[in-house]
Design an enzyme around this catalytic site. Structure first.
Site, short mmCIF file in Angstrom:
data_model
loop_
_atom_site.label_atom_id
_atom_site.label_comp_id
_atom_site.label_asym_id
_atom_site.label_seq_id
_atom_site.Cartn_x
_atom_site.Cartn_y
_atom_site.Cartn_z
N TYR A 32 10.11 31.76 -12.08
CA TYR A 32 8.73 31.37 -12.37
C TYR A 32 8.17 32.18 -13.54
O TYR A 32 8.76 33.17 -13.98
CB TYR A 32 7.84 31.52 -11.13
CG TYR A 32 7.40 32.94 -10.78
CD1 TYR A 32 8.30 33.86 -10.26
CD2 TYR A 32 6.08 33.35 -10.97
CE1 TYR A 32 7.89 35.14 -9.92
CE2 TYR A 32 5.67 34.63 -10.63
CZ TYR A 32 6.58 35.52 -10.10
OH TYR A 32 6.17 36.80 -9.77
N ARG A 51 10.91 34.91 -22.04
CA ARG A 51 11.34 35.55 -20.78
C ARG A 51 11.83 34.49 -19.78
O ARG A 51 12.79 34.72 -19.05
CB ARG A 51 10.19 36.37 -20.17
CG ARG A 51 10.65 37.15 -18.92
CD ARG A 51 9.59 38.10 -18.40
NE ARG A 51 8.41 37.38 -17.94
CZ ARG A 51 7.29 37.98 -17.55
NH1 ARG A 51 7.19 39.30 -17.56
NH2 ARG A 51 6.26 37.26 -17.15
N ARG A 99 21.58 21.35 2.06
CA ARG A 99 21.73 22.81 2.09
C ARG A 99 23.19 23.25 2.09
O ARG A 99 23.96 22.86 2.95
CB ARG A 99 21.02 23.39 3.32
CG ARG A 99 21.03 24.91 3.34
CD ARG A 99 20.22 25.45 4.52
NE ARG A 99 20.17 26.91 4.49
CZ ARG A 99 21.12 27.69 5.03
NH1 ARG A 99 22.16 27.16 5.62
NH2 ARG A 99 21.01 29.00 4.95
N LYS A 147 12.73 37.08 -13.17
CA LYS A 147 11.48 36.69 -12.51
C LYS A 147 11.75 35.55 -11.52
O LYS A 147 11.45 34.39 -11.79
CB LYS A 147 10.43 36.31 -13.56
CG LYS A 147 9.00 36.43 -13.04
CD LYS A 147 8.02 36.45 -14.19
CE LYS A 147 6.57 36.33 -13.75
NZ LYS A 147 6.08 37.39 -12.89
N GLU A 179 7.76 50.03 -10.15
CA GLU A 179 6.63 49.24 -10.64
C GLU A 179 5.72 48.91 -9.46
O GLU A 179 5.99 49.33 -8.33
CB GLU A 179 7.11 47.97 -11.34
CG GLU A 179 7.92 47.05 -10.45
CD GLU A 179 8.45 45.80 -11.15
OE1 GLU A 179 7.87 45.36 -12.16
OE2 GLU A 179 9.45 45.25 -10.65
#
Ligand code: PDD
Length: 284
Positions: A32, A51, A99, A147, A179
């Site tokens: 994301y 990114r 799945r 991310k 962070e």
């Protein structure tokens, strides 16, 4: 009601539906981005797009749409939802297949979703008051530089902070701060140096972090990219966080102890203003 972008179409938010077999849903097999919108314009879209491409490459998702088209979708959503200040959330999943841990067949195409959220970024109460944080062990996976939407630990950590009367948590690995749960961590030393951890697989290369480092260098201020301990945070003159949805927020308290004099620090406030001025100029 907002308009949402889903796989090539603009639909009402209550009509935007994704399959229960989507790998984003079953495995958090998804990337994301969150891009700030200020004065009705995107901030640093190119950096977020770069990114995004890097994250997708790291987990081998091929997104068949270029940056120009992605930019156009962002613009459409700003216009359709009349967004003046807030953010655009973008998510790409590996797509829909029954799945299985094995990677899907090559013909399976990624799911692409974008939507807007209104938020006061400039006139934000936390920017005025400052944040209280707690420290928690960093129990996330080993590729925090990508991310992904695997954000369960960040949610649990934020909830623990809330239950302890704090706003957020900073995460500790081997005695060093990595962070915040959804932001990069900075301190200002007694000598006036701004310190933030060097990039590695343990933290997200924040777009705000990167732009702010550039700005601090341009201003001739002292900046050190290095790891720091919780002890250093507690003894720091000031502390702050950066992210696309906050820009710069002061941190005034860590684990119940005041940072500096327990008020938003003067250098932090100066840096926040510099960042806002830059963002306003870029989106003017
Ligand atoms: N979070 N570190 C983590 C773990 C983050 O999730 C984020 C951003 C950042 C700051 O990155 P940037 O400056 O590029 O926003 C650092 C976004 C805002 C979110 O999850 O909503």
């Amino acid at each position: 009601m907002r308009t949402v972008y889903l796989n090539g179409e603009y639909v009402a938010e209550n009509a935007a539906k994704v399959s229960v077999f989507d790998r984003g849903f079953t495995f958090a097999d998804a990337i994301y981005e969150v891009t700030a919108v200020l004065q009705g314009k995107l901030l640093d879209f190119d950096l977020h797009a770069a990114r995004l491409r890097r994250s997708l490459k790291e987990i081998a998702i091929a997104l068949p749409i270029d940056d120009e088209a992605l930019h156009a979708i962002h613009q459409q959503l700003i216009a359709r939802n009349e967004l003046y200040e807030g953010l655009i959330y973008l998510q790409v999943t590996r797509g829909v297949e029954d799945r299985s841990f094995a990677m899907p067949a090559p013909e399976v195409t990624p799911t692409l979703v974008l939507y807007t959220q209104q938020k006061h970024i400039v006139a934000s109460p936390l920017a005025q008051q400052g944040m209280k944080i707690i420290s928690l062990p960093d129990l996330r996976w080993g590729r925090c530089d990508i991310k992904t939407t695997q954000l369960l630990y960040a949610c649990l950590a934020k909830e623990q902070a809330r239950q302890q009367g704090a706003d957020d948590a900073w995460l500790l690995k081997e005695g060093l701060i990595t962070e915040g749960t959804s932001n990069n961590a900075f301190i200002v030393t007694a000598e006036g140096a701004v310190v933030t951890r060097e990039l590695s697989r343990l933290l997200l290369p924040g777009i705000t972090r990167g732009s702010l480092i550039k700005l601090i260098h341009e201003q001739g201020m002292r900046l050190e990219e290095r790891s720091f301990t919780l002890e250093e945070v507690k003894n720091a003159a000031e502390a702050f966080i950066t992210s696309s949805t906050s820009f710069v927020y002061p941190v005034i308290n860590v684990d119940g102890a005041a940072v500096g004099d327990g008020k938003p620090g003067p250098l932090t406030q100066h840096i926040r203003q510099l960042y806002i001025d830059r963002a306003m100029a870029l989106t003017a």
